[in-house]
Write a protein that holds these residues in place. Structure first.
Motif, PDB file in Angstrom:
ATOM      1  N   GLN A  21     -11.040  76.458 -12.367  1.00 38.55           N
ATOM      2  CA  GLN A  21     -11.464  75.071 -12.399  1.00 38.55           C
ATOM      3  C   GLN A  21     -11.898  74.572 -11.018  1.00 38.55           C
ATOM      4  O   GLN A  21     -12.779  73.745 -10.887  1.00 38.55           O
ATOM      5  N   GLY A  22     -11.267  75.071  -9.957  1.00 35.75           N
ATOM      6  CA  GLY A  22     -11.604  74.668  -8.602  1.00 35.75           C
ATOM      7  C   GLY A  22     -11.022  73.329  -8.246  1.00 35.75           C
ATOM      8  O   GLY A  22     -10.517  72.595  -9.095  1.00 35.75           O
ATOM      9  N   ILE A  23     -11.065  72.995  -6.939  1.00 38.00           N
ATOM     10  CA  ILE A  23     -10.567  71.722  -6.428  1.00 38.00           C
ATOM     11  C   ILE A  23     -11.732  70.761  -6.306  1.00 38.00           C
ATOM     12  O   ILE A  23     -12.785  71.114  -5.776  1.00 38.00           O
ATOM     13  N   SER A  24     -11.581  69.522  -6.779  1.00 38.88           N
ATOM     14  CA  SER A  24     -12.662  68.538  -6.696  1.00 38.88           C
ATOM     15  C   SER A  24     -12.970  68.253  -5.235  1.00 38.88           C
ATOM     16  O   SER A  24     -12.078  68.051  -4.421  1.00 38.88           O
ATOM     17  N   CYS A  25     -14.265  68.236  -4.917  1.00 39.31           N
ATOM     18  CA  CYS A  25     -14.693  67.985  -3.536  1.00 39.31           C
ATOM     19  C   CYS A  25     -16.037  67.276  -3.589  1.00 39.31           C
ATOM     20  O   CYS A  25     -16.918  67.659  -4.381  1.00 39.31           O
ATOM     21  N   PRO A  26     -16.237  66.238  -2.802  1.00 42.41           N
ATOM     22  CA  PRO A  26     -17.513  65.522  -2.831  1.00 42.41           C
ATOM     23  C   PRO A  26     -18.686  66.426  -2.494  1.00 42.41           C
ATOM     24  O   PRO A  26     -18.563  67.370  -1.704  1.00 42.41           O
ATOM     25  N   SER A  27     -19.810  66.123  -3.065  1.00 40.11           N
ATOM     26  CA  SER A  27     -21.023  66.875  -2.792  1.00 40.11           C
ATOM     27  C   SER A  27     -21.373  66.808  -1.310  1.00 40.11           C
ATOM     28  O   SER A  27     -21.265  65.760  -0.671  1.00 40.11           O
ATOM     29  N   CYS A  31     -13.959  70.765   1.964  1.00 41.62           N
ATOM     30  CA  CYS A  31     -12.588  70.347   1.688  1.00 41.62           C
ATOM     31  C   CYS A  31     -11.632  71.491   1.954  1.00 41.62           C
ATOM     32  O   CYS A  31     -11.915  72.655   1.633  1.00 41.62           O
ATOM     33  N   ASP A  49     -15.467  61.478  -5.853  1.00 41.52           N
ATOM     34  CA  ASP A  49     -14.702  62.699  -6.153  1.00 41.52           C
ATOM     35  C   ASP A  49     -13.856  63.170  -4.979  1.00 41.52           C
ATOM     36  O   ASP A  49     -13.610  64.377  -4.824  1.00 41.52           O
ATOM     37  N   PRO A  51     -10.466  63.987  -3.406  1.00 42.23           N
ATOM     38  CA  PRO A  51      -9.121  64.229  -3.953  1.00 42.23           C
ATOM     39  C   PRO A  51      -8.162  63.101  -3.593  1.00 42.23           C
ATOM     40  O   PRO A  51      -8.165  62.611  -2.458  1.00 42.23           O
ATOM     41  N   THR A  54      -5.807  63.182  -0.456  1.00 39.33           N
ATOM     42  CA  THR A  54      -6.425  63.380   0.858  1.00 39.33           C
ATOM     43  C   THR A  54      -5.675  62.587   1.930  1.00 39.33           C
ATOM     44  O   THR A  54      -5.385  61.407   1.762  1.00 39.33           O
TER      45      THR A  54
END
Length: 293
Positions: A21-27, A31, A49, A51, A54
């Motif tokens: 699934q991976g860790i959410s990170c802004p475009s 991160c 997005d 986390p 943070t």
């Protein structure tokens, strides 16, 4: 191989699922553990997005002109925020209401023009605040940092400031470093109290050689110790128009009081002399009557 129903195999499957699934990170941001770095990505808006756990957010060298208070409030664990070299302006009041744990805040190289009580009043844990290199920053309210009692490092260098009230920084009990260099300080009698505080304070002033007067012309480029001596000489001995008016009124009152006192003394003396003369005449008449009898 472990049996498919063993605890270890189940844990492995769970971890593999999380990794897929991976860790959410802004475009356009990078991160890592508790840190989001979006430096120099030409962002126009606050990234989405991020986390929620943070702790460190770096938005340096972008084109962000607005920090949304609601989105920031989701980052309740944020302790480090670097927004230097952006386009942030005057709409920062109540922006940081949801990030009360913030310890480090860098807003240098932006377009701030004023700092009010509401700008940083919710940052009760703030230790480092950098608002230098905001050339349009011309006003900091007297109680702007009243709630930031843990502040140790404050930098307001290279701004448009001409005046700073002494109580704004004097009442910060933990302040240890204060940047004031290359500002447009107006060294008049109203600024003398601040300069005197600087000379007597234990606070360290980096780049002290460049903390100089800009106006008036007679004091331009003069460092603060020399400016203090000049202002002491002119401000504490010079009389202004209102001073002469006051002294004139005092002199007139003293003259009037003296005149009235002299007049009353004269009246009393005349009355006394009249009574004394009348008493002497009565005594003489009584003596003459006694002699005649």
């Amino acid at each position: 191989m472990f049996p498919s129903g063993s605890p270890r195999s189940l844990s492995l499957v769970f971890l593999l699922g999380m990794a897929s699934q991976g860790i959410s990170c802004p475009s356009r941001c990078s991160c890592q553990y508790l840190e989001v770095n979006c430096t120099g990505q030409q962002l126009q808006e606050f990234p989405v997005d991020i986390p929620l756990d943070t702790r460190q957010l770096i938005l340096a060298a972008n084109n962000v002109s607005y920090l949304p208070p609601v989105e920031l409030s989701f980052l309740a664990d944020l302790v480090y925020l670097d927004c230097r070299k952006n386009l942030l302006g005057d709409d920062l009041d109540f922006t940081f209401i949801g990030v009360a744990r913030l310890v480090y805040l860098d807003l240098s190289f932006n377009n701030l023009s004023q700092v009010t009580f509401s700008t940083f009043s919710h940052l009760l844990s703030l230790v480092v605040l950098k608002i230098s290199d905001n050339p349009n920053l011309v006003a900091i309210e007297k109680d702007a940092f009243a709630n930031n009692t843990w502040l140790r490092h404050l930098d307001v260098s290279r701004t448009g400031l001409t005046f700073l009230d002494t109580s704004t920084v004097r009442d910060l009990p933990n302040l240890r470093l204060l940047g004031l260099s290359d500002n447009l300080w107006h060294c008049n009698c109203s600024f003398l109290d601040f300069i005197t505080w600087m000379m007597e304070s234990d606070v360290h002033f980096p780049d002290a050689d460049n903390i100089t007067c800009y106006t008036p012309a007679g004091l331009r480029a003069l460092r603060m110790p020399a400016a203090e001596a000049q202002l002491h000489l002119s401000c504490l001995t010079q009389l202004h128009k209102q001073d002469y008016v006051f002294l004139g009124l005092v002199g007139f009152c003293i003259f009037l009081a003296g005149t009235m006192a002299a007049w009353l003394a004269g009246v009393c003396a005349v009355i006394y002399e009249a009574h004394a003369s009348k008493g002497e005449e009565e005594e003489e008449e009584e003596e003459e009557e006694d002699t005649a009898t």
